[in-house]
Write a protein that holds these residues in place. Structure first.
Motif, PDB file in Angstrom:
ATOM      1  N   ALA A   1      28.108 -27.547  62.831  1.00  0.00           N
ATOM      2  CA  ALA A   1      29.349 -28.290  63.058  1.00  0.00           C
ATOM      3  C   ALA A   1      30.181 -27.563  64.098  1.00  0.00           C
ATOM      4  CB  ALA A   1      30.140 -28.416  61.758  1.00  0.00           C
ATOM      5  N   SER A   2      30.807 -28.333  64.986  1.00  0.00           N
ATOM      6  CA  SER A   2      31.475 -27.710  66.129  1.00  0.00           C
ATOM      7  C   SER A   2      32.833 -28.315  66.428  1.00  0.00           C
ATOM      8  CB  SER A   2      30.575 -27.853  67.371  1.00  0.00           C
ATOM      9  OG  SER A   2      31.246 -27.479  68.552  1.00  0.00           O
ATOM     10  N   ALA A   3      33.607 -27.545  67.197  1.00  0.00           N
ATOM     11  CA  ALA A   3      34.888 -28.034  67.691  1.00  0.00           C
ATOM     12  C   ALA A   3      34.710 -29.134  68.727  1.00  0.00           C
ATOM     13  CB  ALA A   3      35.692 -26.881  68.302  1.00  0.00           C
ATOM     14  N   ASP A   4      33.471 -29.372  69.180  1.00  0.00           N
ATOM     15  CA  ASP A   4      33.243 -30.478  70.119  1.00  0.00           C
ATOM     16  C   ASP A   4      33.150 -31.823  69.414  1.00  0.00           C
ATOM     17  OD1 ASP A   4      30.721 -30.600  68.980  1.00  0.00           O
ATOM     18  OD2 ASP A   4      29.659 -29.823  70.721  1.00  0.00           O
ATOM     19  N   LYS A   5      33.500 -31.847  68.115  1.00  0.00           N
ATOM     20  CA  LYS A   5      33.591 -33.059  67.291  1.00  0.00           C
ATOM     21  C   LYS A   5      32.238 -33.560  66.791  1.00  0.00           C
ATOM     22  CE  LYS A   5      37.313 -34.552  70.386  1.00  0.00           C
ATOM     23  NZ  LYS A   5      37.802 -35.635  71.262  1.00  0.00           N
ATOM     24  N   THR A   6      31.175 -32.819  67.029  1.00  0.00           N
ATOM     25  CA  THR A   6      29.845 -33.285  66.653  1.00  0.00           C
ATOM     26  C   THR A   6      29.196 -32.385  65.616  1.00  0.00           C
ATOM     27  OG1 THR A   6      28.576 -32.028  68.298  1.00  0.00           O
ATOM     28  CG2 THR A   6      29.548 -34.119  69.024  1.00  0.00           C
ATOM     29  N   ILE A   7      28.164 -32.941  64.993  1.00  0.00           N
ATOM     30  CA  ILE A   7      27.249 -32.190  64.135  1.00  0.00           C
ATOM     31  C   ILE A   7      25.869 -32.338  64.749  1.00  0.00           C
ATOM     32  CG2 ILE A   7      26.261 -31.962  61.827  1.00  0.00           C
ATOM     33  CD1 ILE A   7      28.814 -33.697  60.956  1.00  0.00           C
ATOM     34  N   ARG A   8      25.232 -31.227  65.016  1.00  0.00           N
ATOM     35  CA  ARG A   8      23.879 -31.283  65.568  1.00  0.00           C
ATOM     36  C   ARG A   8      22.859 -31.011  64.473  1.00  0.00           C
ATOM     37  NH1 ARG A   8      22.550 -31.376  71.087  1.00  0.00           N
ATOM     38  NH2 ARG A   8      24.404 -31.892  72.318  1.00  0.00           N
ATOM     39  N   VAL A   9      21.764 -31.760  64.541  1.00  0.00           N
ATOM     40  CA  VAL A   9      20.688 -31.653  63.561  1.00  0.00           C
ATOM     41  C   VAL A   9      19.492 -31.019  64.265  1.00  0.00           C
ATOM     42  CG1 VAL A   9      19.277 -32.878  61.883  1.00  0.00           C
ATOM     43  CG2 VAL A   9      21.544 -33.785  62.514  1.00  0.00           C
ATOM     44  N   TRP A  10      19.086 -29.846  63.789  1.00  0.00           N
ATOM     45  CA  TRP A  10      18.008 -29.085  64.426  1.00  0.00           C
ATOM     46  C   TRP A  10      16.794 -29.035  63.513  1.00  0.00           C
ATOM     47  CZ3 TRP A  10      19.558 -27.282  69.227  1.00  0.00           C
ATOM     48  CH2 TRP A  10      20.937 -27.193  69.445  1.00  0.00           C
ATOM     49  N   ASP A  11      15.610 -29.264  64.082  1.00  0.00           N
ATOM     50  CA  ASP A  11      14.372 -29.011  63.359  1.00  0.00           C
ATOM     51  C   ASP A  11      14.096 -27.513  63.439  1.00  0.00           C
ATOM     52  OD1 ASP A  11      11.666 -30.196  62.235  1.00  0.00           O
ATOM     53  OD2 ASP A  11      11.140 -28.661  63.707  1.00  0.00           O
ATOM     54  N   ILE A  12      13.998 -26.862  62.294  1.00  0.00           N
ATOM     55  CA  ILE A  12      13.925 -25.408  62.281  1.00  0.00           C
ATOM     56  C   ILE A  12      12.634 -24.900  62.921  1.00  0.00           C
ATOM     57  CG2 ILE A  12      13.766 -23.386  60.772  1.00  0.00           C
ATOM     58  CD1 ILE A  12      15.709 -24.772  58.887  1.00  0.00           C
ATOM     59  N   GLU A  13      11.514 -25.556  62.667  1.00  0.00           N
ATOM     60  CA  GLU A  13      10.247 -25.074  63.196  1.00  0.00           C
ATOM     61  C   GLU A  13      10.159 -25.224  64.714  1.00  0.00           C
ATOM     62  OE1 GLU A  13       7.981 -23.332  61.694  1.00  0.00           O
ATOM     63  OE2 GLU A  13       9.152 -23.421  59.843  1.00  0.00           O
ATOM     64  N   SER A  14      10.486 -26.419  65.201  1.00  0.00           N
ATOM     65  CA  SER A  14      10.382 -26.653  66.648  1.00  0.00           C
ATOM     66  C   SER A  14      11.606 -26.154  67.409  1.00  0.00           C
ATOM     67  CB  SER A  14      10.187 -28.140  66.929  1.00  0.00           C
ATOM     68  OG  SER A  14      11.354 -28.882  66.575  1.00  0.00           O
ATOM     69  N   ARG A  15      12.702 -25.926  66.675  1.00  0.00           N
ATOM     70  CA  ARG A  15      13.972 -25.487  67.262  1.00  0.00           C
ATOM     71  C   ARG A  15      14.517 -26.494  68.273  1.00  0.00           C
ATOM     72  NH1 ARG A  15      12.950 -18.911  67.965  1.00  0.00           N
ATOM     73  NH2 ARG A  15      12.372 -18.568  65.783  1.00  0.00           N
TER      74      ARG A  15
END
Length: 503
Positions: A213-227
C-alpha cells in the motif's frame, strides 16, 4: 549525512492533518547528484500528478515555459547544425514547441514517451537513463517504470512539418549503439521491485501474493515467486496507509477515510466501508471481526462476513495510531498518551492504561504481556490479564517508534538509531544493537533472525542466538518504512516507493 532530513520528517505520518499528510512526499532525486551535498539538503516537495498540466499523450512534451539544462554527457549532441535554430525555415517559420526534445532542444526524429507521458528523443532519454536517473527530466517525478513507448503520432507530425518546410531532420550516427544503452531490467537488482512512485506505508503477505500500500493511492499485487506485479488496485482517492487479510478478503485503510474490501481470489473490490471521519491508520482482525483505528479518535468494529459496522468504540481524545490483539482483548494506542483495552466479544472498554507522557505509536504483544512504545522514550509492560503495569523499560534516548516480540525477547527500535533487546521473563535489557546510522523505523522477527529497517536505507539481519548483525542489505534509495516476514522471505517497503525481497 541525512540527519537534517530525518529531523524534518520526524512527524512524517502522524503529526499532520490529512491534508498536510497528503502533501508530504519524498522529493524525487535527479540522478543522486553530488551525493555529499544532496544528502545534507532538505528535500523539496515535487509536483504531483494531480497538479501537473496534462496534454494529449499523442503530442505531449515539455511545456514551452520550462527550460531543461541537458546533462554534460549530452553536450556532444548539441553541435552545430542540430540546434533548435536550425529548424527555422527560410520564411522564418518555427516548428511547434512539442516537436523539440526537452533535453537537446532539437527536432525529434524518434520521439518516445516516458511513464509520465512526456516525450523525448530516444537517444537523449536513453542516455539520461544510462546515467542512472530514474526521474522525468522535465518534472523531476519518480518513474513508475523505465519503459519507452514510441510516439508514432508525434513522429508523423514532425516528419510532415519537416517535409512541408524543407527542414532536414537530424541524422544520428550513434543510434546504432542503442544495444549498449541502459536497460533497467538488466541492471537494477532483481530483488528490488519497482512500481509505486510514493512512500510504501504497508506490506501484507497472503498465500503466494504480496500486497503493498502506498501514498500514490494504489495497492500493488505482487506474485512472490515471479516477483511481477499482477494487478494495481486503484479505487482509493488518497494515500493508502494500512492493510489486513482475513477470510478470503483484503482490507485497505486510507486517508480518504474509507476501508476498501477486496476479494483475494478475484482481486475485485467487494465493498467500501464508510463511517470514519479521518484517516484509517490501523487495522487488526480478531474473532471474525475487523477493528479499524482512525485519526478521528475512534475504533470501529466490522463483521467480516456481512461487512457491516457492528459498533463504534469511542473514548480516545486523540488519533488512534496502532492496534494489537492479546488474550481476548484488543488494545488501541493513541496520541492522547493512553492505551485503551476493549473486550472483543462484548465490545466494551475494560480499562484505560495511563502512564505515558508522550504519544503511543507502537504496540506489540506476547501471550501474556502487552508492550507499548511512546514518544516519551519508554516502553511500558502491561499484564494482559490484570491490565496492570508490570514495569517501565527505560534506556532509549529518543522516541520509540516500533516494537516486535519473539520467543525470548521483545525488541524496540528508536529514533536514537538503536535497537534494544529486552528479556521477556526478567524484563531486563539484554543488549543494545548498534549499527544503523539513522532512526530505526521497522522491526520484524523471522526464523532465527530479527530484521530491522532504517532511515539509513538499509535492512539488517540480526541472529537471534548471538544477537549480532549477520547481514546488511542495500538496494533501497530512501528510508525503509515497513517490513513483513513470511516463508523464509523478508519484504521491505521504502520511502522511495520500492519493495525489497530478501531471502
Amino acid at each position: 549525512m541525512r540527519a537534517l532530513r530525518a529531523i524534518l520528517r520526524s512527524s512524517n505520518d502522524n503529526s499532520r492533518s490529512p491534508d498536510q499528510q497528503q502533501q508530504q512526499h519524498v522529493a524525487p532525486e535527479v540522478g543522486r547528484v553530488s551525493q555529499s551535498v544532496a544528502d545534507d539538503l532538505p528535500q523539496t516537495r515535487p509536483v504531483t500528478v494531480d497538479e501537473a498540466p496534462q496534454a494529449p499523450l499523442a503530442l505531449q512534451t515539455a511545456p514551452p515555459s520550462i527550460k531543461v539544462n541537458p546533462p554534460e554527457s549530452l553536450s556532444g549532441m548539441q553541435q552545430s547544425g542540430t540546434r533548435r535554430a536550425s529548424s527555422i525555415t527560410s520564411k522564418g517559420a518555427l516548428a511547434p514547441s512539442s516537436f523539440y526534445c526537452p533535453i537537446s532542444m532539437e527536432l525529434m526524429g524518434d520521439p518516445c514517451m516516458l511513464a509520465t507521458g512526456h516525450t523525448y528523443e530516444r537517444v537523449c532519454i536513453e542516455r539520461w537513463l544510462q546515467q542512472g536517473n530514474r526521474t522525468c527530466p522535465v518534472t523531476g517525478m519518480r518513474l513508475r517504470h523505465l519503459e519507452l513507448t514510441p510516439n508514432f503520432a508525434l513522429r508523423v507530425a514532425v516528419q510532415e512539418w519537416a517535409s512541408a518546410n524543407c527542414v532536414p531532420l537530424p541524422v544520428r550516427n550513434d543510434r546504432a549503439n542503442t544495444t549498449s544503452y541502459y536497460r533497467y531490467e538488466e541492471e537494477v537488482p532483481t530483488n528490488i521491485l519497482q512500481g509505486h512512485d510514493e512512500i510504501v506505508w504497508a506490506v501484507e503477505v497472503a498465500g503466494h501474493r504480496l500486497f503493498s500500500a502506498s501514498a500514490d493511492k494504489t495497492i500493488r499485487v505482487w506474485d512472490i515467486e515471479s516477483r511481477r506485479c499482477e494487478r494495481v488496485l486503484e479505487d482509493h482517492s488518497r494515500p493508502v496507509l494500512s492493510l489486513a487479510c482475513s477470510d478470503g478478503k483484503l482490507f485497505s485503510g486510507s486517508y480518504d477515510y474509507t476501508i476498501k474490501v477486496w476479494s483475494l481470489d478475484t482481486l475485485q473490490r467487494l465493498k467500501t466501508l464508510t463511517g470514519h471521519t479521518d484517516a484509517v491508520r490501523a487495522l487488526a482482525v480478531s474473532n471474525g471481526k475487523l477493528f479499524s483505528g482512525s485519526y478521528d479518535g475512534s475504533v470501529k468494529v466490522w463483521d467480516i462476513a456481512t461487512m457491516e459496522c457492528v459498533k463504534t468504540l469511542t473514548g480516545h481524545s486523540g488519533p488512534v495510531r496502532t492496534l494489537v490483539y492479546s488474550g481476548g482483548r484488543m488494545f488501541s494506542g493513541s496520541y492522547d498518551k493512553t492505551v485503551r483495552v476493549w473486550d472483543v466479544e462484548h465490545l466494551t472498554c475494560l480499562a484505560t492504561l495511563q502512564g505515558h507522557s508522550g504519544a503511543v505509536r507502537a504496540l506489540s504483544a506476547s501471550p501474556t504481556k502487552v508492550f507499548s512504545g511512546s514518544d516519551d522514550t519508554t516502553i511500558k509492560v502491561w499484564d494482559s490479564s490484570t491490565l496492570q503495569c508490570m514495569k517501565t523499560l527505560e534506556g532509549h534516548e529518543d522516541n520509540v517508534r516500533v516494537l516486535a516480540v519473539g520467543d525470548r525477547y521483545v525488541f524496540s527500535g528508536s529514533w536514537d538509531k538503536t535497537i534494544r533487546v529486552w528479556d521477556l521473563d526478567s524484563l531486563e535489557c539484554s543488549k543494545v544493537l548498534e549499527g544503523h546510522l539513522e532512526a530505526v523505523l521497522a522491526l520484524s522477527v523471522g526464523d532465527g533472525h530479527l530484521v530491522s529497517g532504517s532511515y539509513d536505507t538499509t535492512v539488517r539481519f540480526w541472529a537471534l542466538d548471538t544477537l549480532r548483525c549477520v547481514r546488511k542489505c542495500e538496494g533501497h534509495e530512501d528510508a525503509v518504512r515497513v517490513l513483513a516476514v513470511a516463508d523464509g522471505r523478508v519484504f521491505s517497503g521504502s520511502y522511495d516507493g520500492s519493495i525489497g525481497v530478501w531471502n
